[in-house]
Design an enzyme around this catalytic site. Structure first.
Site, PDB file in Angstrom:
ATOM      1  N   LYS A 184     -10.498  -0.059  10.625  1.00  0.00           N
ATOM      2  CA  LYS A 184     -10.625  -1.222   9.617  1.00  0.00           C
ATOM      3  C   LYS A 184     -10.974  -2.525  10.500  1.00  0.00           C
ATOM      4  O   LYS A 184     -11.292  -3.499  10.083  1.00  0.00           O
ATOM      5  CB  LYS A 184      -9.501  -1.510   8.804  1.00  0.00           C
ATOM      6  CG  LYS A 184      -9.059  -0.441   7.853  1.00  0.00           C
ATOM      7  CD  LYS A 184      -7.861  -0.972   7.157  1.00  0.00           C
ATOM      8  CE  LYS A 184      -7.250   0.268   6.248  1.00  0.00           C
ATOM      9  NZ  LYS A 184      -7.781   0.655   5.334  1.00  0.00           N
TER      10      LYS A 184
ATOM     11  N   ASP B 276       3.183  -4.269   8.167  1.00  0.00           N
ATOM     12  CA  ASP B 276       1.892  -3.284   7.882  1.00  0.00           C
ATOM     13  C   ASP B 276       0.863  -4.389   8.324  1.00  0.00           C
ATOM     14  O   ASP B 276       0.682  -4.868   7.340  1.00  0.00           O
ATOM     15  CB  ASP B 276       2.025  -2.554   6.613  1.00  0.00           C
ATOM     16  CG  ASP B 276       0.842  -2.085   6.304  1.00  0.00           C
ATOM     17  OD1 ASP B 276      -0.170  -1.947   7.214  1.00  0.00           O
ATOM     18  OD2 ASP B 276       0.576  -1.565   5.179  1.00  0.00           O
TER      19      ASP B 276
ATOM     20  N   GLN C 171      -4.406  -4.710   7.232  1.00  0.00           N
ATOM     21  CA  GLN C 171      -5.366  -5.611   6.798  1.00  0.00           C
ATOM     22  C   GLN C 171      -5.316  -7.026   7.385  1.00  0.00           C
ATOM     23  O   GLN C 171      -6.196  -7.903   7.178  1.00  0.00           O
ATOM     24  CB  GLN C 171      -5.121  -5.972   5.230  1.00  0.00           C
ATOM     25  CG  GLN C 171      -5.319  -4.602   4.332  1.00  0.00           C
ATOM     26  CD  GLN C 171      -6.877  -4.082   4.392  1.00  0.00           C
ATOM     27  OE1 GLN C 171      -7.685  -4.690   4.823  1.00  0.00           O
ATOM     28  NE2 GLN C 171      -7.217  -2.978   3.900  1.00  0.00           N
TER      29      GLN C 171
ATOM     30  N   CYS D 238      -4.870   2.628  -3.356  1.00  0.00           N
ATOM     31  CA  CYS D 238      -3.416   2.720  -2.864  1.00  0.00           C
ATOM     32  C   CYS D 238      -2.683   1.818  -3.164  1.00  0.00           C
ATOM     33  O   CYS D 238      -1.543   1.905  -2.435  1.00  0.00           O
ATOM     34  CB  CYS D 238      -3.636   3.252  -1.592  1.00  0.00           C
ATOM     35  SG  CYS D 238      -4.822   4.501  -1.348  1.00  0.00           S
TER      36      CYS D 238
ATOM     37  N   HIS E 144       0.905  -1.233  -0.035  1.00  0.00           N
ATOM     38  CA  HIS E 144      -0.141   0.106  -0.083  1.00  0.00           C
ATOM     39  C   HIS E 144       0.954   1.124  -0.185  1.00  0.00           C
ATOM     40  O   HIS E 144       1.731   1.133   0.318  1.00  0.00           O
ATOM     41  CB  HIS E 144      -0.941  -0.184   1.220  1.00  0.00           C
ATOM     42  CG  HIS E 144      -1.906   1.064   1.508  1.00  0.00           C
ATOM     43  ND1 HIS E 144      -1.633   2.198   1.849  1.00  0.00           N
ATOM     44  CD2 HIS E 144      -3.259   1.066   1.109  1.00  0.00           C
ATOM     45  CE1 HIS E 144      -2.781   2.985   1.871  1.00  0.00           C
ATOM     46  NE2 HIS E 144      -3.736   2.176   1.393  1.00  0.00           N
TER      47      HIS E 144
HETATM   48  N1  PLP Z   1      -1.847  -0.441   4.725  1.00  0.00           N
HETATM   49  C1  PLP Z   1      -2.662  -1.395   4.198  1.00  0.00           C
HETATM   50  C2  PLP Z   1      -2.286  -2.610   3.740  1.00  0.00           C
HETATM   51  C3  PLP Z   1      -3.943  -0.437   3.959  1.00  0.00           C
HETATM   52  O1  PLP Z   1      -4.873  -1.726   3.245  1.00  0.00           O
HETATM   53  C4  PLP Z   1      -4.246   0.500   4.163  1.00  0.00           C
HETATM   54  C5  PLP Z   1      -5.586   1.395   4.023  1.00  0.00           C
HETATM   55  O2  PLP Z   1      -6.185   0.711   2.983  1.00  0.00           O
HETATM   56  C6  PLP Z   1      -3.258   1.537   4.845  1.00  0.00           C
HETATM   57  C7  PLP Z   1      -1.925   0.711   5.074  1.00  0.00           C
HETATM   58  C8  PLP Z   1      -3.369   2.828   5.404  1.00  0.00           C
HETATM   59  O3  PLP Z   1      -4.453   2.706   6.385  1.00  0.00           O
HETATM   60  P1  PLP Z   1      -4.785   4.153   6.963  1.00  0.00           P
HETATM   61  O4  PLP Z   1      -5.236   4.788   5.525  1.00  0.00           O
HETATM   62  O5  PLP Z   1      -5.832   3.756   7.883  1.00  0.00           O
HETATM   63  O6  PLP Z   1      -3.643   4.763   7.095  1.00  0.00           O
END
Ligand code: PLP
Length: 421
Positions: free
Chosen positions: A237, A211, A214, A378, A134
């Site tokens: 999430k 990260d 998800q 993203c 992402h």
């Molecule tokens: N990392 C992953 C794998 C994501 O799916 C997302 C959001 O969709 C993020 C990071 C970023 O999350 P946030 O926008 O809540 O910071």
């Protein structure tokens, strides 16, 4: 001698239809149809207990934390710190002081990139990422290496969306300082082998950031068992409020790291020309925190633990298996992306219909009350790797049902009717 017997452990089973009653937003109609919410990877819906926890805070004990010497301020401080302990328990962190509240996964990753990164990554140093990241786990590292003249390398994926660990092994010969990768791909649903990758990275002395945005909402996560050094995730999430999230890191790392943002709350003593910083985790929580949101996140962790994270994973595995089976059978020409084995796949299904733009698919589905995401989610470099400009993504949570997938199938058939000829 008495023989000890123990009851066989009966796995908990999640009943999504019963759970749906806890989510008031799911009772509404959209364009005259019941809302079919299939965008939980973007943000999950919130159960009533989370909504109530945030409302209770603002109604009954709204006050700033760590400072007030009066009843409701002490109550707010106790609830805020109790939420930290709840989050720590949820990810099996050894100490709640290893949990730093952040606004979201993006902020948590930036915290590491600015604080740990600027101190530990220098000229010519390597950071290894993957092709499926992402943007939140890509852009902060791009900025860092541009600033310090370091380098990024990427673990490639197979066409099915699995990380090439054979190439990772070769990349590790570069002796990277950091390996940062997603636990679960938000586009392909791939569940990456975190434990194995951590062991490989540690063997060459690299630290590992995972990260978990998800992963944490969808399966049990035990940061001690995973063995990573940093674990970042968002609260919104995982049934928690927007504006809540956390970074977990080992105490000694947090203690050695300089502050990220500075100002009030994160200090112990301030003089005109220098300051002493607070202990961890408060050293990293500058300014007034999102107290109500943190409290809501704590309640979301309790809700998920009550449901049972093994049951959540089993439920979503079943949903993804159902979707991967029914979509190609019922929707002619549909192209699915990501691994076809539900054992290595979380509840995310990205796809395209032939000759229909993903935005058009999403727009027609909206008329059926179906909420899906269309675009690059993203993950622009991942889409480039797969030679796609965009995809449609359906994603699940505890309240999702196979009936939702049936509604999606009917909606997709209508898309094909609308765009036929
Ligand atoms: N990392 C992953 C794998 C994501 O799916 C997302 C959001 O969709 C993020 C990071 C970023 O999350 P946030 O926008 O809540 O910071």
């Amino acid at each position: 001698m008495a023989v000890e017997t123990s009851e066989p452990r009966v796995p908990r089973v999640l009943d999504p239809v019963a759970l749906r009653a806890d989510f008031p937003i799911l009772r509404q109609a959209v364009h005259g149809r019941p809302l079919t919410y299939l965008d939980s990877a973007a943000t999950s819906q919130k159960p009533q207990v989370v909504i109530d926890a945030v409302a209770d805070y603002y109604r009954d004990y709204n006050a700033n934390v760590h400072r007030g010497i009066y009843q409701i301020a002490e109550q707010a401080t106790a609830a805020y710190e109790a939420a930290r302990a709840q989050v720590a328990r949820f990810i099996n962190a050894p100490h709640s002081r290893e949990v730093v509240f952040a606004r979201n996964a993006t902020e948590a990753i930036n915290l590491v990139a600015y604080s740990w990164g600027r101190r530990n990554i220098g000229r010519g140093d390597q950071i290894i990422l993957t092709e499926m990241e992402h943007h939140a786990n890509l852009v902060p590292w791009q900025l860092l290496v541009q600033e310090v003249d370091g380098d990024l390398e990427f673990i490639p994926i197979t066409d099915e969306g699995i990380l090439r660990l054979d190439v990772f092994e070769v990349l590790l010969r570069l002796r990277p300082k950091l390996v940062a990768f997603t636990h679960v791909s938000n586009t392909l649903g791939t569940i990456n082998p975190v434990r194995e990758m951590v062991e490989m990275a540690h063997a060459v002395g690299a630290l590992v950031l995972v990260d978990g945005a998800q992963a944490v909402p969808h399966s049990p996560v035990d940061v001690q068992a995973l063995g990573a050094d940093f674990y970042a995730f968002s609260g919104h999430k995982m049934l928690g409020p927007m504006g809540s999230g956390a970074l977990w890191a080992r105490t000694e790392l947090l203690e050695a790291m300089p502050p990220f943002l500075s100002g009030g709350e994160m200090i112990r003593e301030v003089h005109l020309r220098r300051s002493e910083f607070n202990d961890v985790p408060w050293k990293f929580e500058a300014g007034t925190p999102a107290v109500g949101d943190a409290i809501g996140l704590g309640v979301a962790t309790e809700y998920l633990l009550d449901v049972g994270m093994d049951a959540v994973r089993a439920h979503e595995r079943e949903l993804v298996a159902y979707a991967l089976d029914v979509l190609p059978r019922e929707v002619p020409g549909i192209e699915l992306y990501g691994p076809l084995d539900p054992d290595v796949r979380a509840g995310v299904v990205s796809f395209n219909l032939p000759d229909v733009h993903p935005h058009d698919v999403a727009q027609v589905l909206d008329r059926h009350g179906i909420a899906v995401r269309a675009g690059h989610h993203c993950t622009m470099p991942l889409h480039e790797r797969l030679d796609l400009s965009a995809t449609v993504r359906a994603s699940f949570s505890v309240y999702s049902t196979t009936a939702d997938i049936d509604v999606l199938v009917a909606g997709l058939k209508d898309v094909q009717r609308v765009f036929a000829g």
